[in-house]
Design a protein around this motif. Structure first.
Motif, PDB file in Angstrom:
ATOM      1  N   LEU A 155      69.413   8.429 -34.833  1.00  0.00           N
ATOM      2  CA  LEU A 155      69.116   7.202 -34.088  1.00  0.00           C
ATOM      3  C   LEU A 155      67.750   7.402 -33.432  1.00  0.00           C
ATOM      4  CD1 LEU A 155      71.380   5.152 -31.730  1.00  0.00           C
ATOM      5  CD2 LEU A 155      69.201   6.005 -30.872  1.00  0.00           C
ATOM      6  N   THR A 156      66.871   6.408 -33.592  1.00  0.00           N
ATOM      7  CA  THR A 156      65.523   6.498 -33.022  1.00  0.00           C
ATOM      8  C   THR A 156      65.295   5.333 -32.069  1.00  0.00           C
ATOM      9  OG1 THR A 156      64.717   7.527 -35.069  1.00  0.00           O
ATOM     10  CG2 THR A 156      63.058   6.648 -33.543  1.00  0.00           C
ATOM     11  N   VAL A 157      64.844   5.645 -30.841  1.00  0.00           N
ATOM     12  CA  VAL A 157      64.543   4.623 -29.842  1.00  0.00           C
ATOM     13  C   VAL A 157      63.414   5.129 -28.954  1.00  0.00           C
ATOM     14  CG1 VAL A 157      66.387   5.483 -28.330  1.00  0.00           C
ATOM     15  CG2 VAL A 157      65.451   3.189 -27.969  1.00  0.00           C
ATOM     16  N   GLU A 158      62.406   4.292 -28.710  1.00  0.00           N
ATOM     17  CA  GLU A 158      61.277   4.622 -27.839  1.00  0.00           C
ATOM     18  C   GLU A 158      60.640   5.962 -28.224  1.00  0.00           C
ATOM     19  OE1 GLU A 158      60.085   2.602 -25.664  1.00  0.00           O
ATOM     20  OE2 GLU A 158      61.678   1.122 -25.437  1.00  0.00           O
ATOM     21  N   GLY A 159      60.564   6.239 -29.536  1.00  0.00           N
ATOM     22  CA  GLY A 159      59.932   7.469 -30.004  1.00  0.00           C
ATOM     23  C   GLY A 159      60.814   8.697 -29.938  1.00  0.00           C
ATOM     24  N   HIS A 160      62.055   8.570 -29.474  1.00  0.00           N
ATOM     25  CA  HIS A 160      62.985   9.701 -29.396  1.00  0.00           C
ATOM     26  C   HIS A 160      64.001   9.597 -30.529  1.00  0.00           C
ATOM     27  CE1 HIS A 160      61.383  10.625 -25.413  1.00  0.00           C
ATOM     28  NE2 HIS A 160      61.567   9.354 -25.085  1.00  0.00           N
ATOM     29  N   ARG A 161      64.311  10.740 -31.144  1.00  0.00           N
ATOM     30  CA  ARG A 161      65.283  10.769 -32.243  1.00  0.00           C
ATOM     31  C   ARG A 161      66.470  11.635 -31.844  1.00  0.00           C
ATOM     32  NH1 ARG A 161      63.005  11.826 -38.134  1.00  0.00           N
ATOM     33  NH2 ARG A 161      62.190   9.754 -37.610  1.00  0.00           N
TER      34      ARG A 161
ATOM     35  N   VAL B 156      68.885  -3.663 -32.984  1.00  0.00           N
ATOM     36  CA  VAL B 156      69.279  -2.419 -33.648  1.00  0.00           C
ATOM     37  C   VAL B 156      69.386  -2.687 -35.143  1.00  0.00           C
ATOM     38  CG1 VAL B 156      70.976  -0.562 -33.756  1.00  0.00           C
ATOM     39  CG2 VAL B 156      70.556  -1.740 -31.583  1.00  0.00           C
ATOM     40  N   GLU B 157      68.634  -1.909 -35.924  1.00  0.00           N
ATOM     41  CA  GLU B 157      68.637  -2.063 -37.384  1.00  0.00           C
ATOM     42  C   GLU B 157      69.262  -0.827 -38.022  1.00  0.00           C
ATOM     43  OE1 GLU B 157      64.617  -2.784 -38.526  1.00  0.00           O
ATOM     44  OE2 GLU B 157      64.546  -4.789 -37.613  1.00  0.00           O
ATOM     45  N   PHE B 158      70.160  -1.078 -38.968  1.00  0.00           N
ATOM     46  CA  PHE B 158      70.828   0.006 -39.696  1.00  0.00           C
ATOM     47  C   PHE B 158      70.183   0.158 -41.064  1.00  0.00           C
ATOM     48  CE2 PHE B 158      73.935  -1.552 -36.669  1.00  0.00           C
ATOM     49  CZ  PHE B 158      74.470  -0.390 -36.146  1.00  0.00           C
ATOM     50  N   THR B 159      69.876   1.370 -41.411  1.00  0.00           N
ATOM     51  CA  THR B 159      69.346   1.667 -42.746  1.00  0.00           C
ATOM     52  C   THR B 159      70.262   2.684 -43.413  1.00  0.00           C
ATOM     53  OG1 THR B 159      67.943   3.496 -41.971  1.00  0.00           O
ATOM     54  CG2 THR B 159      66.982   1.290 -41.919  1.00  0.00           C
ATOM     55  N   GLY B 160      70.119   2.772 -44.750  1.00  0.00           N
ATOM     56  CA  GLY B 160      70.947   3.724 -45.491  1.00  0.00           C
ATOM     57  C   GLY B 160      72.276   3.133 -45.901  1.00  0.00           C
TER      58      GLY B 160
ATOM     59  N   SER C 116      53.381 -12.980 -20.295  1.00  0.00           N
ATOM     60  CA  SER C 116      53.805 -12.738 -21.672  1.00  0.00           C
ATOM     61  C   SER C 116      55.209 -12.160 -21.667  1.00  0.00           C
ATOM     62  CB  SER C 116      52.850 -11.754 -22.353  1.00  0.00           C
ATOM     63  OG  SER C 116      51.541 -12.276 -22.370  1.00  0.00           O
ATOM     64  N   PRO C 117      56.057 -12.637 -22.601  1.00  0.00           N
ATOM     65  CA  PRO C 117      57.413 -12.080 -22.655  1.00  0.00           C
ATOM     66  C   PRO C 117      57.380 -10.608 -23.046  1.00  0.00           C
ATOM     67  CG  PRO C 117      56.969 -13.461 -24.581  1.00  0.00           C
ATOM     68  CD  PRO C 117      55.817 -13.651 -23.644  1.00  0.00           C
ATOM     69  N   ALA C 118      58.316  -9.847 -22.500  1.00  0.00           N
ATOM     70  CA  ALA C 118      58.389  -8.428 -22.831  1.00  0.00           C
ATOM     71  C   ALA C 118      58.742  -8.266 -24.303  1.00  0.00           C
ATOM     72  CB  ALA C 118      59.446  -7.755 -21.962  1.00  0.00           C
ATOM     73  N   PRO C 119      58.112  -7.330 -24.996  1.00  0.00           N
ATOM     74  CA  PRO C 119      58.432  -7.137 -26.415  1.00  0.00           C
ATOM     75  C   PRO C 119      59.876  -6.711 -26.593  1.00  0.00           C
ATOM     76  CG  PRO C 119      57.071  -5.342 -25.589  1.00  0.00           C
ATOM     77  CD  PRO C 119      57.095  -6.378 -24.517  1.00  0.00           C
ATOM     78  N   VAL C 120      60.475  -7.130 -27.694  1.00  0.00           N
ATOM     79  CA  VAL C 120      61.865  -6.775 -27.981  1.00  0.00           C
ATOM     80  C   VAL C 120      61.941  -5.286 -28.316  1.00  0.00           C
ATOM     81  CG1 VAL C 120      63.810  -7.177 -29.520  1.00  0.00           C
ATOM     82  CG2 VAL C 120      62.372  -9.095 -28.801  1.00  0.00           C
ATOM     83  N   GLN C 121      62.848  -4.598 -27.679  1.00  0.00           N
ATOM     84  CA  GLN C 121      63.020  -3.170 -27.945  1.00  0.00           C
ATOM     85  C   GLN C 121      63.653  -2.982 -29.326  1.00  0.00           C
ATOM     86  OE1 GLN C 121      65.998  -1.036 -25.585  1.00  0.00           O
ATOM     87  NE2 GLN C 121      64.496   0.578 -25.179  1.00  0.00           N
ATOM     88  N   ARG C 122      63.138  -2.016 -30.075  1.00  0.00           N
ATOM     89  CA  ARG C 122      63.620  -1.753 -31.431  1.00  0.00           C
ATOM     90  C   ARG C 122      64.356  -0.419 -31.466  1.00  0.00           C
ATOM     91  NH1 ARG C 122      62.946  -6.417 -34.608  1.00  0.00           N
ATOM     92  NH2 ARG C 122      61.052  -7.456 -33.885  1.00  0.00           N
ATOM     93  N   VAL C 123      65.502  -0.417 -32.126  1.00  0.00           N
ATOM     94  CA  VAL C 123      66.295   0.796 -32.311  1.00  0.00           C
ATOM     95  C   VAL C 123      66.632   0.892 -33.796  1.00  0.00           C
ATOM     96  CG1 VAL C 123      68.381   2.065 -31.658  1.00  0.00           C
ATOM     97  CG2 VAL C 123      67.283   0.512 -30.009  1.00  0.00           C
ATOM     98  N   THR C 124      66.479   2.091 -34.380  1.00  0.00           N
ATOM     99  CA  THR C 124      66.798   2.289 -35.799  1.00  0.00           C
ATOM    100  C   THR C 124      67.895   3.335 -35.918  1.00  0.00           C
ATOM    101  OG1 THR C 124      64.520   1.769 -36.443  1.00  0.00           O
ATOM    102  CG2 THR C 124      65.893   2.908 -38.067  1.00  0.00           C
ATOM    103  N   VAL C 125      68.910   2.981 -36.702  1.00  0.00           N
ATOM    104  CA  VAL C 125      70.002   3.914 -36.987  1.00  0.00           C
ATOM    105  C   VAL C 125      69.978   4.189 -38.488  1.00  0.00           C
ATOM    106  CG1 VAL C 125      72.494   4.301 -36.966  1.00  0.00           C
ATOM    107  CG2 VAL C 125      71.398   3.083 -35.059  1.00  0.00           C
ATOM    108  N   ASP C 126      69.695   5.435 -38.852  1.00  0.00           N
ATOM    109  CA  ASP C 126      69.672   5.842 -40.267  1.00  0.00           C
ATOM    110  C   ASP C 126      71.004   6.507 -40.577  1.00  0.00           C
ATOM    111  OD1 ASP C 126      69.312   7.109 -42.749  1.00  0.00           O
ATOM    112  OD2 ASP C 126      67.154   7.362 -42.394  1.00  0.00           O
TER     113      ASP C 126
ATOM    114  N   ILE D  22      80.250  -0.363 -39.371  1.00  0.00           N
ATOM    115  CA  ILE D  22      79.813  -1.325 -38.356  1.00  0.00           C
ATOM    116  C   ILE D  22      79.955  -2.735 -38.911  1.00  0.00           C
ATOM    117  CG2 ILE D  22      77.819  -2.175 -37.039  1.00  0.00           C
ATOM    118  CD1 ILE D  22      78.831   0.370 -35.872  1.00  0.00           C
ATOM    119  N   GLY D  23      79.621  -2.926 -40.180  1.00  0.00           N
ATOM    120  CA  GLY D  23      79.769  -4.239 -40.813  1.00  0.00           C
ATOM    121  C   GLY D  23      78.566  -5.146 -40.669  1.00  0.00           C
ATOM    122  N   GLU D  24      77.476  -4.674 -40.071  1.00  0.00           N
ATOM    123  CA  GLU D  24      76.262  -5.473 -39.876  1.00  0.00           C
ATOM    124  C   GLU D  24      75.050  -4.607 -40.234  1.00  0.00           C
ATOM    125  OE1 GLU D  24      76.576  -8.564 -38.768  1.00  0.00           O
ATOM    126  OE2 GLU D  24      78.511  -8.620 -37.725  1.00  0.00           O
ATOM    127  N   THR D  25      73.963  -5.263 -40.636  1.00  0.00           N
ATOM    128  CA  THR D  25      72.724  -4.527 -40.879  1.00  0.00           C
ATOM    129  C   THR D  25      71.761  -4.634 -39.694  1.00  0.00           C
ATOM    130  OG1 THR D  25      71.782  -6.453 -42.001  1.00  0.00           O
ATOM    131  CG2 THR D  25      72.890  -4.811 -43.378  1.00  0.00           C
TER     132      THR D  25
END
Length: 234
Positions: A103-109, A207-211, A87-97, A121-124
Motif C-alpha cells: 500500500l502506497t500513500v504520501e510517498g510511504h509504502r 484508493v485504487e487497486f491494481t493487480g 483552491s480546493p485541496a488536491p484529492v489524496q491518492r492511495v494505491t494498493v497493489d 474487496i469487489g471494487e477497483t
C-alpha cells in the motif's frame, strides 16, 4: 418790476418726468467718460472671473465624486479588491497493489495482508468514507474468521451503499497473513503500520487497486467476516 407773469410752479409729477427725460437724454447723448469705460471693463472682467471660478468649483466637485467612487487620487474609499476563491485541496491518492502486497500513500509504502480470492474487496477504485479507532465485528454465521475488534479501521461505501472495512491494523494472531492473501474481505497492515496509515489517510482519499482481484465474491458475505457492514463504531 417785470411785466412778465411769474412762472407757473412745477408739480412733483412734472419734476419727476423732466428728471427722467434728462437722465435718458444723458445716457444716449452724452459720451462715456474714460472712468466710465474703465469701470465697465473692470466689471466685465470681474464677471468673467466669477464664471471661471464657478466652473472650476464644479469641475473639482465632479473630480472629488469620481475619486470617492473609483478610489482614485489616493482616496481612502478604495474599492475592495476581489478576493480569489481558495483552491480546493488536491484529492489524496492511495494505491494498493494486490500482487506486490503493498500500500502506497504520501510517498510511504507498507506491506499488507491482501484479501483471499473468494472474499475480494469487489471494487477497483473506492473513496474513504470514515475512520474509527475501533470497530467490532460480529461472529460470522459459519464461524469463519476472527470476530471482535478491528483497530485503526478505515472504511469505504460499496456499490450496495454499505459502509465496509477497507483497512485495519492486524492483531498478533493475524500476522501470518502479512504479505499474503489471507484477509476475509479487506486489507490489513502490521499493528504499527496500521496506526501510521490511519493517521496519514484522510476521508475523501481515492484508493485504487491494481493487480489480481476477483470481480465478485464467490463465498457468502456471512463467510467473509471482514465484509460486514460497519455502522459507526460497530
Amino acid at each position: 418790476m417785470s411785466d412778465q407773469p411769474p412762472p407757473h410752479p412745477l408739480t412733483a409729477a412734472d419734476l419727476s418726468s423732466r428728471l427722467r427725460g434728462l437722465a435718458e437724454h444723458g445716457e444716449t447723448a452724452a459720451p462715456a467718460t474714460g472712468a466710465q469705460v474703465r469701470g465697465r471693463a473692470a466689471r466685465r472682467r470681474r464677471g468673467r472671473r466669477a464664471v471661471l471660478s464657478t466652473g472650476a468649483l464644479a469641475a473639482a466637485a465632479v473630480t472629488t465624486v469620481a475619486a470617492v467612487t473609483t478610489g482614485a487620487l489616493g482616496s481612502s474609499h478604495k474599492p475592495a479588491a476581489p478576493q480569489a476563491s481558495p483552491s480546493p485541496a488536491p484529492v489524496q491518492r492511495v494505491t494498493v497493489d494486490l500482487d506486490a502486497h503493498t500500500l502506497t500513500v504520501e510517498g510511504h509504502r507498507f506491506t499488507i495482508g491482501a484479501p483471499v480470492s473468494f472474499c475480494p474487496i469487489g471494487e477497483t477504485t473506492v473513496t474513504v468514507t470514515a475512520k474509527y479507532p475501533v470497530v467490532n465485528l460480529r461472529p460470522s454465521e459459519q464461524h469463519v474468521g476472527r470476530a471482535g475488534p478491528r483497530k485503526w479501521a478505515v472504511t469505504f461505501t460499496d456499490r450496495g451503499h454499505r459502509q465496509r472495512l477497507l483497512l485495519f491494523a492486524m492483531e498478533t494472531s493475524d500476522l501470518p497473513a502479512l504479505g499474503k492473501d489471507g484477509i476475509l474481505g479487506a486489507v490489513a497492515l502490521a499493528p504499527a503500520d496500521g496506526k501510521r496509515v490511519y493517521d496519514i489517510i484522510r476521508p475523501g482519499a481515492r484508493v485504487e487497486f491494481t493487480g489480481r482481484q476477483a470481480a465478485r465474491t464467490t463465498a457468502s458475505d456471512a463467510a467473509c467476516i471482514d465484509r460486514q457492514p460497519v455502522t459507526g463504531g460497530h
